[in-house]
Design a protein around this motif. Structure first.
Motif, PDB file in Angstrom:
ATOM      1  N   GLN A 379      51.014  52.545 108.788  1.00 53.22           N
ATOM      2  CA  GLN A 379      51.869  53.181 108.928  1.00 53.22           C
ATOM      3  C   GLN A 379      52.128  53.551 108.143  1.00 53.22           C
ATOM      4  O   GLN A 379      52.515  55.089 107.374  1.00 53.22           O
ATOM      5  CB  GLN A 379      53.358  52.295 109.567  1.00 53.22           C
ATOM      6  CG  GLN A 379      52.561  51.897 111.054  1.00 53.22           C
ATOM      7  CD  GLN A 379      52.310  52.790 112.088  1.00 53.22           C
ATOM      8  OE1 GLN A 379      51.349  53.551 112.000  1.00 53.22           O
ATOM      9  NE2 GLN A 379      53.237  53.642 112.476  1.00 53.22           N
ATOM     10  N   LYS A 380      51.926  53.133 106.244  1.00 51.66           N
ATOM     11  CA  LYS A 380      52.390  53.277 105.329  1.00 51.66           C
ATOM     12  C   LYS A 380      51.572  54.441 104.324  1.00 51.66           C
ATOM     13  O   LYS A 380      51.855  55.090 103.371  1.00 51.66           O
ATOM     14  CB  LYS A 380      53.245  53.028 104.369  1.00 51.66           C
ATOM     15  CG  LYS A 380      55.219  52.170 105.068  1.00 51.66           C
ATOM     16  CD  LYS A 380      55.720  51.447 104.138  1.00 51.66           C
ATOM     17  CE  LYS A 380      57.239  50.930 104.685  1.00 51.66           C
ATOM     18  NZ  LYS A 380      57.448  49.682 104.382  1.00 51.66           N
ATOM     19  N   PRO A 382      48.914  55.751 104.705  1.00 51.34           N
ATOM     20  CA  PRO A 382      48.336  58.073 105.271  1.00 51.34           C
ATOM     21  C   PRO A 382      49.610  58.701 104.565  1.00 51.34           C
ATOM     22  O   PRO A 382      49.535  59.821 104.589  1.00 51.34           O
ATOM     23  CB  PRO A 382      48.717  57.115 106.765  1.00 51.34           C
ATOM     24  CG  PRO A 382      48.300  56.839 107.650  1.00 51.34           C
ATOM     25  CD  PRO A 382      48.580  55.259 106.355  1.00 51.34           C
ATOM     26  N   GLN A 383      50.704  58.076 104.437  1.00 51.39           N
ATOM     27  CA  GLN A 383      52.039  58.898 103.421  1.00 51.39           C
ATOM     28  C   GLN A 383      51.205  59.302 102.124  1.00 51.39           C
ATOM     29  O   GLN A 383      51.990  60.902 101.110  1.00 51.39           O
ATOM     30  CB  GLN A 383      53.310  57.924 102.741  1.00 51.39           C
ATOM     31  CG  GLN A 383      54.149  58.184 104.873  1.00 51.39           C
ATOM     32  CD  GLN A 383      55.615  56.683 104.622  1.00 51.39           C
ATOM     33  OE1 GLN A 383      55.558  56.795 103.034  1.00 51.39           O
ATOM     34  NE2 GLN A 383      55.233  56.112 105.663  1.00 51.39           N
ATOM     35  N   TYR A 384      50.016  58.155 101.211  1.00 52.16           N
ATOM     36  CA  TYR A 384      49.917  58.185  99.935  1.00 52.16           C
ATOM     37  C   TYR A 384      48.553  59.326 100.168  1.00 52.16           C
ATOM     38  O   TYR A 384      47.942  59.769  98.979  1.00 52.16           O
ATOM     39  CB  TYR A 384      50.101  57.762  99.374  1.00 52.16           C
ATOM     40  CG  TYR A 384      50.971  56.870  99.044  1.00 52.16           C
ATOM     41  CD1 TYR A 384      52.304  57.205  98.718  1.00 52.16           C
ATOM     42  CD2 TYR A 384      51.551  55.276 100.799  1.00 52.16           C
ATOM     43  CE1 TYR A 384      53.301  56.407  98.633  1.00 52.16           C
ATOM     44  CE2 TYR A 384      52.670  54.931 100.144  1.00 52.16           C
ATOM     45  CZ  TYR A 384      53.568  55.209  99.615  1.00 52.16           C
ATOM     46  OH  TYR A 384      54.326  54.091  99.492  1.00 52.16           O
ATOM     47  N   PRO A 386      47.121  61.364 102.879  1.00 53.45           N
ATOM     48  CA  PRO A 386      47.086  61.881 104.752  1.00 53.45           C
ATOM     49  C   PRO A 386      45.760  62.342 104.807  1.00 53.45           C
ATOM     50  O   PRO A 386      45.586  63.151 106.355  1.00 53.45           O
ATOM     51  CB  PRO A 386      48.333  63.424 104.401  1.00 53.45           C
ATOM     52  CG  PRO A 386      48.253  63.404 102.971  1.00 53.45           C
ATOM     53  CD  PRO A 386      47.630  62.566 101.808  1.00 53.45           C
ATOM     54  N   ALA A 387      44.988  62.884 103.579  1.00 56.84           N
ATOM     55  CA  ALA A 387      43.248  63.398 104.521  1.00 56.84           C
ATOM     56  C   ALA A 387      42.378  62.158 105.160  1.00 56.84           C
ATOM     57  O   ALA A 387      41.636  62.502 105.948  1.00 56.84           O
ATOM     58  CB  ALA A 387      42.944  64.178 103.180  1.00 56.84           C
ATOM     59  N   LYS A 390      44.791  56.755 109.776  1.00 54.41           N
ATOM     60  CA  LYS A 390      45.449  55.235 108.927  1.00 54.41           C
ATOM     61  C   LYS A 390      44.277  53.745 109.638  1.00 54.41           C
ATOM     62  O   LYS A 390      44.657  53.031 108.227  1.00 54.41           O
ATOM     63  CB  LYS A 390      46.274  55.232 110.240  1.00 54.41           C
ATOM     64  CG  LYS A 390      46.630  55.032 111.129  1.00 54.41           C
ATOM     65  CD  LYS A 390      47.772  54.519 112.441  1.00 54.41           C
ATOM     66  CE  LYS A 390      47.057  54.314 113.782  1.00 54.41           C
ATOM     67  NZ  LYS A 390      48.714  54.334 114.794  1.00 54.41           N
TER      68      LYS A 390
END
Length: 430
Positions: A379-380, A382-384, A386-387, A390
């Motif tokens: 879950q986390k 993609p925060q770093y 986002p291209a 997941k």
């Protein structure tokens, strides 16, 4: 010294039902529960946390194993735990959609009962059979346990996939109800079929600390313990997330019927085949020469899921092939893990059975701890970045995490004797 073996022990059909009963709740609680939680729309990180915690009673079961040994008979414990498992699955079935928020706690109770059942079942096997029969039927224990996995992951999920609501009960409620009926029948069956337990000789009292001290004296123990904890570091993270990937529209997008067939039947068969071939390889060349190839086969097939995440696979034959190849590699690679535990236990003389049980708990810990945070990573990430999706990021991370497995394998290989595992090699037992 011992009572004469009863006639029932000459035809120990109870072995099949006992170890089938040992495997079914573990498969439901630690594997089928992933699909059930997903069907209830739990988020991936919550599923990973829940299922990892549900596996912990098997890690800590030595804490109360002496209680099972010292109170009542193993048969009474077995039957009692089967009735309790019947109750857990029955209550879960009727409260699933009204109190589904506390489903986790029902399953956690079931995990505790199942782990206790394992203690009693393994103990019963030792006291109900003489040494010769223990050796003769040891392989059937594993076969029956794997058969239970197929029934749970394949049969039970196929039932859910093809069953319509009946009498106000959903397909999942009916499946849990069937599990309750199964354990009620198994409890009744074992009341009448489990033979009389032999009375063993009184042994010198030895504390668990004596066994641990013996293990602690082994050379290069640190390298071996690192291996046991981190050999499956990458693969353990796939145990839960891989199942969610197959079901997720953003991943494999499988319907439950296909998932249950591919993951519950084909995958288990491939894993068994990998284990058999891995055992043959170790017997032919020895564990020192085969352990690193086993680590390769354990980890390299994870790349297939990485490719799948970037280039979606829709063809059922190709999907089944990827799943089966990955599980074949797991079965082959996991053989090395089991053999190394046998090597360490064999070095502990009279404590070998106790030490192997402790190492088995360490094995489960090495599986559940990485799984505990796998959902958070999914879950986390993609925060770093986002291209990327997941699952794409998660499988890139898993590919990087395989380096940990290779590192601890190299440490272990350096300290293994050259002939361990080979046919006619000297025994490791002192």
């Amino acid at each position: 010294m011992t009572d004469t073996l009863s006639a029932k022990q000459h035809f120990p059909g109870w072995i099949f039902s006992l170890y089938f009963a040992e495997g079914v709740p573990a498969a439901i609680i630690c594997e089928v529960a992933v699909v059930l939680f997903a069907a209830l729309n739990y988020p991936p990180e919550k599923i990973a946390h829940a299922v990892s915690i549900l596996g912990m009673p098997w890690v800590f079961k030595p804490i109360w194993s002496s209680l099972v040994d010292c109170t009542a008979t193993k048969k009474k414990w077995i039957v009692a735990m089967q009735f309790l498992l019947c109750g857990v699955f029955g209550v879960a079935a009727f409260t699933l959609h009204t109190w589904h928020g506390i489903l986790f706690y029902f399953l956690l109770a079931g995990a505790f009962f199942s782990a206790t059942h394992d203690i009693a079942a393994d103990g019963f096997y030792l006291v109900a059979l003489d040494d010769h029969r223990q050796a003769v039927y040891s392989g059937w224990r594993s076969v029956c346990y794997r058969a239970a996995m197929i029934v749970a992951n394949g049969g039970l999920l196929l039932f859910v996939a093809h069953t319509k609501p009946f009498a106000g009960l959903t397909s999942w409620q009916q499946a849990l109800g069937l599990s309750a009926i199964l354990f009620f029948a198994l409890a009744l069956w074992h009341i009448f079929t489990l033979p009389k337990e032999r009375q063993l000789e009184t042994r010198d009292a030895q504390s668990w600390l004596d066994a641990v001290k013996t293990l602690g004296k082994l050379p290069h123990l640190g390298a071996f313990l690192l291996f046991l904890l981190f050999y499956r570091f990458a693969e353990a993270q796939l145990t839960i997330i891989g199942k969610l990937f197959l079901l997720d529209p953003a991943g494999g997008a499988m319907e439950l019927a296909r998932y249950s067939l591919f993951n519950g039947v084909y995958a288990v068969a491939a894993m068994l085949a990998g284990g058999v071939i891995g055992g043959w390889a170790a017997a032919h060349w020895g564990l020192k020469k085969t352990l690193f190839p086993m680590a390769l086969l354990l980890n390299v097939p994870d790349l297939l899921y990485l490719i799948w995440a970037f280039f979606p696979v829709h063809d059922p034959v190709l999907q089944a092939t990827i799943i089966s190849v990955e599980q074949f590699g797991y079965g082959f690679g996991f053989t090395g893990y089991m053999l190394l535990m046998l090597f360490l236990a064999g070095k502990c003389g009279k404590f070998k059975t106790t030490i192997f049980a402790y190492l088995t708990c360490l094995m489960i810990l090495g599986l559940r701890l990485p799984g505990l945070f796998s959902g958070d990573i999914l879950q986390k990430l993609p925060q770093y970045l986002p291209a990327l999706g997941k699952y794409q990021l998660f499988y890139l991370w898993v590919t990087l995490a395989t380096l940990v497995s290779f590192a601890v394998t190299l440490f272990a290989v350096r300290n293994l004797p050259a002939d361990f595992g080979k046919k006619n090699a000297p025994s490791t037992q002192e």
